[in-house]
Design an enzyme around this catalytic site. Structure first.
Site, PDB file in Angstrom:
ATOM      1  N   LYS A  70       6.175  -4.498  -4.009  1.00 33.97           N
ATOM      2  CA  LYS A  70       7.599  -4.197  -3.974  1.00 33.97           C
ATOM      3  C   LYS A  70       8.190  -4.325  -2.579  1.00 33.97           C
ATOM      4  O   LYS A  70       9.247  -4.870  -2.385  1.00 33.97           O
ATOM      5  CB  LYS A  70       7.827  -2.786  -4.531  1.00 33.97           C
ATOM      6  CG  LYS A  70       9.264  -2.306  -4.477  1.00 33.97           C
ATOM      7  CD  LYS A  70      10.138  -3.111  -5.412  1.00 33.97           C
ATOM      8  CE  LYS A  70      11.604  -2.776  -5.278  1.00 33.97           C
ATOM      9  NZ  LYS A  70      12.460  -3.866  -5.746  1.00 33.97           N
ATOM     10  N   LYS A  94      13.899 -15.057 -10.081  1.00 36.24           N
ATOM     11  CA  LYS A  94      13.599 -14.010 -11.071  1.00 36.24           C
ATOM     12  C   LYS A  94      12.626 -14.547 -12.105  1.00 36.24           C
ATOM     13  O   LYS A  94      11.671 -13.884 -12.470  1.00 36.24           O
ATOM     14  CB  LYS A  94      14.860 -13.520 -11.794  1.00 36.24           C
ATOM     15  CG  LYS A  94      15.789 -12.594 -11.080  1.00 36.24           C
ATOM     16  CD  LYS A  94      15.249 -11.233 -10.757  1.00 36.24           C
ATOM     17  CE  LYS A  94      14.534 -11.193  -9.465  1.00 36.24           C
ATOM     18  NZ  LYS A  94      15.214 -10.915  -8.258  1.00 36.24           N
ATOM     19  N   GLU A 136      18.685 -17.378  -7.166  1.00 33.33           N
ATOM     20  CA  GLU A 136      18.229 -16.051  -7.579  1.00 33.33           C
ATOM     21  C   GLU A 136      17.699 -16.082  -9.022  1.00 33.33           C
ATOM     22  O   GLU A 136      16.676 -15.462  -9.334  1.00 33.33           O
ATOM     23  CB  GLU A 136      19.382 -15.044  -7.415  1.00 33.33           C
ATOM     24  CG  GLU A 136      19.115 -13.629  -7.881  1.00 33.33           C
ATOM     25  CD  GLU A 136      17.937 -12.929  -7.213  1.00 33.33           C
ATOM     26  OE1 GLU A 136      17.378 -13.463  -6.254  1.00 33.33           O
ATOM     27  OE2 GLU A 136      17.570 -11.854  -7.705  1.00 33.33           O
ATOM     28  N   GLU A 144       8.958 -15.205 -10.592  1.00 35.96           N
ATOM     29  CA  GLU A 144       8.147 -14.086 -10.104  1.00 35.96           C
ATOM     30  C   GLU A 144       7.624 -13.182 -11.217  1.00 35.96           C
ATOM     31  O   GLU A 144       6.596 -12.538 -11.042  1.00 35.96           O
ATOM     32  CB  GLU A 144       8.894 -13.268  -9.048  1.00 35.96           C
ATOM     33  CG  GLU A 144      10.077 -12.494  -9.557  1.00 35.96           C
ATOM     34  CD  GLU A 144      10.767 -11.691  -8.460  1.00 35.96           C
ATOM     35  OE1 GLU A 144      10.093 -11.225  -7.543  1.00 35.96           O
ATOM     36  OE2 GLU A 144      11.994 -11.529  -8.552  1.00 35.96           O
ATOM     37  N   HIS A 194      19.728 -36.290  -5.919  1.00 39.34           N
ATOM     38  CA  HIS A 194      19.019 -36.780  -4.734  1.00 39.34           C
ATOM     39  C   HIS A 194      17.515 -36.594  -4.862  1.00 39.34           C
ATOM     40  O   HIS A 194      16.831 -36.424  -3.854  1.00 39.34           O
ATOM     41  CB  HIS A 194      19.569 -36.086  -3.484  1.00 39.34           C
ATOM     42  CG  HIS A 194      21.021 -36.349  -3.284  1.00 39.34           C
ATOM     43  ND1 HIS A 194      21.503 -37.525  -2.743  1.00 39.34           N
ATOM     44  CD2 HIS A 194      22.113 -35.619  -3.616  1.00 39.34           C
ATOM     45  CE1 HIS A 194      22.823 -37.492  -2.725  1.00 39.34           C
ATOM     46  NE2 HIS A 194      23.225 -36.340  -3.264  1.00 39.34           N
ATOM     47  N   TRP A 196      -3.234  -2.548  -1.303  1.00 40.74           N
ATOM     48  CA  TRP A 196      -2.869  -3.922  -1.648  1.00 40.74           C
ATOM     49  C   TRP A 196      -3.605  -4.776  -0.635  1.00 40.74           C
ATOM     50  O   TRP A 196      -3.269  -4.772   0.553  1.00 40.74           O
ATOM     51  CB  TRP A 196      -1.355  -4.078  -1.532  1.00 40.74           C
ATOM     52  CG  TRP A 196      -0.775  -5.298  -2.158  1.00 40.74           C
ATOM     53  CD1 TRP A 196      -0.497  -5.497  -3.471  1.00 40.74           C
ATOM     54  CD2 TRP A 196      -0.362  -6.487  -1.483  1.00 40.74           C
ATOM     55  NE1 TRP A 196       0.060  -6.735  -3.654  1.00 40.74           N
ATOM     56  CE2 TRP A 196       0.148  -7.363  -2.457  1.00 40.74           C
ATOM     57  CE3 TRP A 196      -0.377  -6.904  -0.154  1.00 40.74           C
ATOM     58  CZ2 TRP A 196       0.648  -8.622  -2.150  1.00 40.74           C
ATOM     59  CZ3 TRP A 196       0.117  -8.161   0.157  1.00 40.74           C
ATOM     60  CH2 TRP A 196       0.624  -9.005  -0.835  1.00 40.74           C
ATOM     61  N   CYS A 205       0.819  -1.218   0.000  1.00 39.63           N
ATOM     62  CA  CYS A 205       0.000   0.000   0.000  1.00 39.63           C
ATOM     63  C   CYS A 205       0.851   1.265   0.000  1.00 39.63           C
ATOM     64  O   CYS A 205       1.963   1.284   0.513  1.00 39.63           O
ATOM     65  CB  CYS A 205      -0.867   0.036   1.244  1.00 39.63           C
ATOM     66  SG  CYS A 205      -1.800  -1.443   1.537  1.00 39.63           S
ATOM     67  N   ARG A 251       4.898  -0.221  -6.226  1.00 42.87           N
ATOM     68  CA  ARG A 251       4.854  -1.063  -5.034  1.00 42.87           C
ATOM     69  C   ARG A 251       3.767  -2.135  -5.129  1.00 42.87           C
ATOM     70  O   ARG A 251       3.737  -3.052  -4.315  1.00 42.87           O
ATOM     71  CB  ARG A 251       4.593  -0.198  -3.805  1.00 42.87           C
ATOM     72  CG  ARG A 251       5.625   0.885  -3.610  1.00 42.87           C
ATOM     73  CD  ARG A 251       5.183   1.866  -2.560  1.00 42.87           C
ATOM     74  NE  ARG A 251       5.127   1.236  -1.264  1.00 42.87           N
ATOM     75  CZ  ARG A 251       6.128   1.229  -0.399  1.00 42.87           C
ATOM     76  NH1 ARG A 251       7.252   1.819  -0.695  1.00 42.87           N
ATOM     77  NH2 ARG A 251       6.016   0.638   0.762  1.00 42.87           N
ATOM     78  N   ASN A 292      -1.537   2.164   6.184  1.00 44.67           N
ATOM     79  CA  ASN A 292      -0.694   1.033   5.770  1.00 44.67           C
ATOM     80  C   ASN A 292      -0.420   0.198   7.010  1.00 44.67           C
ATOM     81  O   ASN A 292      -0.215   0.754   8.088  1.00 44.67           O
ATOM     82  CB  ASN A 292       0.655   1.519   5.227  1.00 44.67           C
ATOM     83  CG  ASN A 292       0.540   2.101   3.836  1.00 44.67           C
ATOM     84  OD1 ASN A 292      -0.542   2.124   3.252  1.00 44.67           O
ATOM     85  ND2 ASN A 292       1.656   2.583   3.319  1.00 44.67           N
ATOM     86  N   GLY A 293      -0.350  -1.114   6.843  1.00 42.99           N
ATOM     87  CA  GLY A 293      -0.078  -1.980   7.995  1.00 42.99           C
ATOM     88  C   GLY A 293      -1.260  -2.878   8.277  1.00 42.99           C
ATOM     89  O   GLY A 293      -2.182  -2.987   7.453  1.00 42.99           O
TER      90      GLY A 293
HETATM   91  C1  F6R Z   1      12.498 -10.448  -5.545  1.00 34.91           C
HETATM   92  C2  F6R Z   1      12.321  -9.413  -4.543  1.00 34.91           C
HETATM   93  C3  F6R Z   1      12.016  -9.826  -3.147  1.00 34.91           C
HETATM   94  C4  F6R Z   1      12.786  -8.934  -2.156  1.00 34.91           C
HETATM   95  C5  F6R Z   1      12.329  -9.246  -0.723  1.00 34.91           C
HETATM   96  C6  F6R Z   1      13.114  -8.452   0.288  1.00 34.91           C
HETATM   97  O1  F6R Z   1      12.824  -9.910  -6.777  1.00 34.91           O
HETATM   98  O2  F6R Z   1      12.394  -8.250  -4.815  1.00 34.91           O
HETATM   99  O3  F6R Z   1      12.299 -11.162  -2.941  1.00 34.91           O
HETATM  100  O4  F6R Z   1      14.148  -9.162  -2.310  1.00 34.91           O
HETATM  101  O5  F6R Z   1      10.970  -8.964  -0.589  1.00 34.91           O
HETATM  102  O6  F6R Z   1      12.979  -7.075   0.080  1.00 34.91           O
HETATM  103  P1  F6R Z   1      13.972  -6.041   0.717  1.00 34.91           P
HETATM  104  O7  F6R Z   1      15.310  -6.267   0.107  1.00 34.91           O
HETATM  105  O8  F6R Z   1      13.396  -4.701   0.385  1.00 34.91           O
HETATM  106  O9  F6R Z   1      13.995  -6.322   2.188  1.00 34.91           O
END
Ligand code: F6R
Length: 606
Positions: free
Chosen positions: A601, A483, A479, A486, A502, A74, A2, A27, A98-99
């Site tokens: 985000k 990527k 990673e 997601e 395994h 959100w 949010c 976000r 927010n929260g």
């Molecule tokens: C993946 C991604 C998330 C963040 C995670 C932590 O592309 O962006 O997995 O890495 O939510 O976010 P931060 O780094 O802001 O604590």
């Protein structure tokens, strides 16, 4: 997640509020709304879906008013529709939040007994009613009183029809920043929404309330103790949050990695004297050098960077290190003793689990070091010491430059500690020189963009991919898989290559794409055996390999070359082709990589 914005000024604010909300779009959100005060009344416009729907609503029914609040929601409590969209309001009071209010169910029951009827399913509506219930003649006092009854996390901004010149904001666990403009104040959950108005800001802390009028602001604690705040300068500029000619923020951020990593290294990597300077740890350097153990923690991509950090710290600095998911660390009663240093890794500095892990570590007496991008964020402020990434705002939902920034900072830290502990100057010279070359080497990898796109387009219809790596490239495999899944919604798994035998080897079938990070290094021979195993089962091998490695081209269907570097620095290079691969696969599948489904985000709720 949010987004909040509130403006008090001298001109109509609704349009500016929507512009601010657009800056927070990255976000993630599913509905939006604005409320202003008009002739002693609260007027609201809300809409499900994208901001364009809210704009249409505002065109049909314009909202005048020089004071207002806005929100992108959100969904947590209640489906994403117009009635659940913020602001939530009574006749007198409107609130954006927010929260999560944890005791909202008990509050609802209590309020219903008082005769309140609810129009939404949200936890936020309880706050609006509580404030209205406590209101006599002072909005700030009513907010203060209402929050005594509230358990949970919040960043809220409230307006009251009876006080058309006042915004009241309160924070507990969800960020709020006050922008101090020339004729206006702007309060927002993220500096991105403020930059268009001013770069002068005040960071609110937890348990603080701010009362803002056109003439000024005052901050107090929840218990009404006055707090003096400093006005600070935001280091980001407006053009850093623009697309700059790219179609997607993710693409922009992948391609700006050479430049931002140079910034991250500037003043820290001393190529002349072959040493490292880290201003953020000068006061704790002795303690760090003597650390008996390091625990690294974070979530998602930040956790993957932390895992690279674990490998670096053990391998080069010879400090026992382990990595834990922040969400696990905070609840699993971890052993933290006097010699343990906890490193929290976070791009946003606002991730709720990471923040809670930090607090847990501090409570147990650990020294906590932050590796954070957003200056002034909650994690940056709560850690004892820290090293900023300085990679600029990351607007793309899928983290790219923050990962390489985090790994770069963890590499700098490791080299600094290694040299102070035992590393020879000769080795240090090699590492410093090699690290200085990384931005240019990333540039060279990015030149292969078109051929990576071709590979991505060829396999974009395959719904299961494997990513395999060993040693330093195992976190890179994780990673790469994250990527891909997601942003393209392709199922992908990352594994240490040896684990394949395994169990997961059962998945390999004719035509399945298997991405190997198979650069030259101590385990090269082993990973080649794994490549053979996949080939013999019909898997299609996409290899990330070291420039000049002709042998692997005999085995792999596709090879993406990266320049040679020292093995511990490889993740900074090998991750780049995987970012491109995920990006192009997602675009080819018609996915909007900047607005992936279900994703936000910054995950500021548990
Ligand atoms: C993946 C991604 C998330 C963040 C995670 C932590 O592309 O962006 O997995 O890495 O939510 O976010 P931060 O780094 O802001 O604590």
């Amino acid at each position: 997640m949010c987004g909040i914005i509130g403006i008090i000024g001298t001109r109509d604010v609704a349009g500016h509020i929507v512009e601010g909300l657009k800056r927070l779009e990255y976000r993630g959100y599913d509905s939006a709304g604005v409320a202003t005060l008009v002739d002693g009344r609260i007027e609201r416009r809300r809409a499900e879906g994208k901001l364009v729907n809210l704009e249409t609503r505002l065109r049909e029914q314009p909202l005048p008013g020089v004071i207002g609040i806005g929100h992108t929601r959100w969904a947590t409590h209640g489906v994403p529709n117009e009635t659940n969209a913020h602001p939530h309001a009574t006749d007198r009071v409107a609130v954006v939040h927010n929260g999560i209010i944890e005791n909202y169910s008990a509050l609802r029951t209590y309020l219903k007994q008082k005769g309140v009827s609810f129009t939404s399913d949200t936890d936020t509506e309880t706050i609006a009613h509580l404030i209205a219930l406590h209101y006599k003649d002072n909005l700030e006092a009513a907010v203060r009183a209402a929050l005594q009854d509230v358990q949970g996390t919040y960043g809220i901004v409230a307006v009251c029809a009876k006080e058309p010149g006042t915004l009241v904001a309160a924070r507990n666990g969800s960020p709020l920043i006050i922008g101090v403009g020339r004729d206006e104040y702007v309060i927002a959950s993220d500096a991105a929404a403020i930059l268009e108005h001013t770069s002068q800001v005040i960071y609110m802390e937890d348990n603080e309330i701010a009362r803002i009028t056109a003439d000024g602001f005052r901050t107090t604690t929840l218990d009404a103790v006055p707090v003096t705040k400093d006005v600070e300068e935001v280091e980001w500029t407006l053009d850093q949050i623009e697309l700059g000619g790219h179609e997607y923020f993710m693409e922009k951020e992948i391609f700006e990695q050479p430049k931002v990593l140079e910034t991250c290294l500037r003043g820290r990597l001393d190529l002349r004297d072959h040493c490292i300077h880290l201003g953020g740890i000068v006061d704790c350097a002795r303690e760090l050098v003597r650390a008996q153990r390091v625990v690294l923690t974070g979530c998602g991509t930040a956790w993957h960077a932390a895992l690279v950090g674990e490998y670096l710290l053990e391998d080069l600095a010879r400090i026992p290190a382990e990595t834990d998911y922040a969400s696990e660390f905070r609840y699993r009663n971890p052993i933290i003793d006097a010699g343990t240093v906890v490193i929290v890794v976070s791009q946003s500095g606002e991730t709720s689990d990471t923040l809670a892990a930090l607090q847990e570590a501090k409570q147990r007496g650990a020294m906590v070091l932050g590796v954070v991008n957003v200056v002034g964020s909650s994690i940056a402020r709560e850690t004892d010491h820290g090293i900023y990434l300085h990679v600029g705002p990351e607007t793309g939902v899928a983290s790219t430059k923050a990962f390489t920034g985090q790994v770069t900072v963890l590499t700098l830290l490791t080299l600094y500690l290694a040299r102070r502990r035992h590393m020879s100057q000769r080795s240090m010279n090699n590492y410093v020189t090699a690290l200085g070359r990384i931005p240019g080497q990333i540039d060279a990898i990015l030149e292969q963009n078109a051929s990576v796109r071709t590979i991505a387009e060829r396999y974009m219809d395959q719904n299961n991919w494997l990513y395999l790596g060993r040693g330093y490239n195992y976190p890179v495999a994780l990673e790469g898989a994250l990527k891909l899944k997601e942003i393209s919604y392709i199922h992908a798994e990352g594994l240490p290559a040896a684990e394949m035998k395994h169990g997961p080897i059962a998945l390999i079938h004719e035509g399945m794409p298997v991405v190997f990070i198979a650069t030259k290094g101590t385990q090269y021979g082993k990973i080649i055996s794994n490549v053979e195993e996949v080939r013999s089962r019909g898997g299609h091998v996409i290899a990330v390999a070291t420039e000049g490695d002709r042998d692997i081209a005999e085995l792999a269907e596709h090879v993406i070359y990266v320049p040679d570097t020292l093995e511990p620095l490889q993740p900074l290079l090998t991750t780049i082709p995987l970012q491109l691969l995920a990006f192009h696969a997602a675009v080819a599948r018609g996915c909007n990589v900047d607005k992936p489904r279900n994703l936000a985000k910054s995950v500021t709720v548990e």
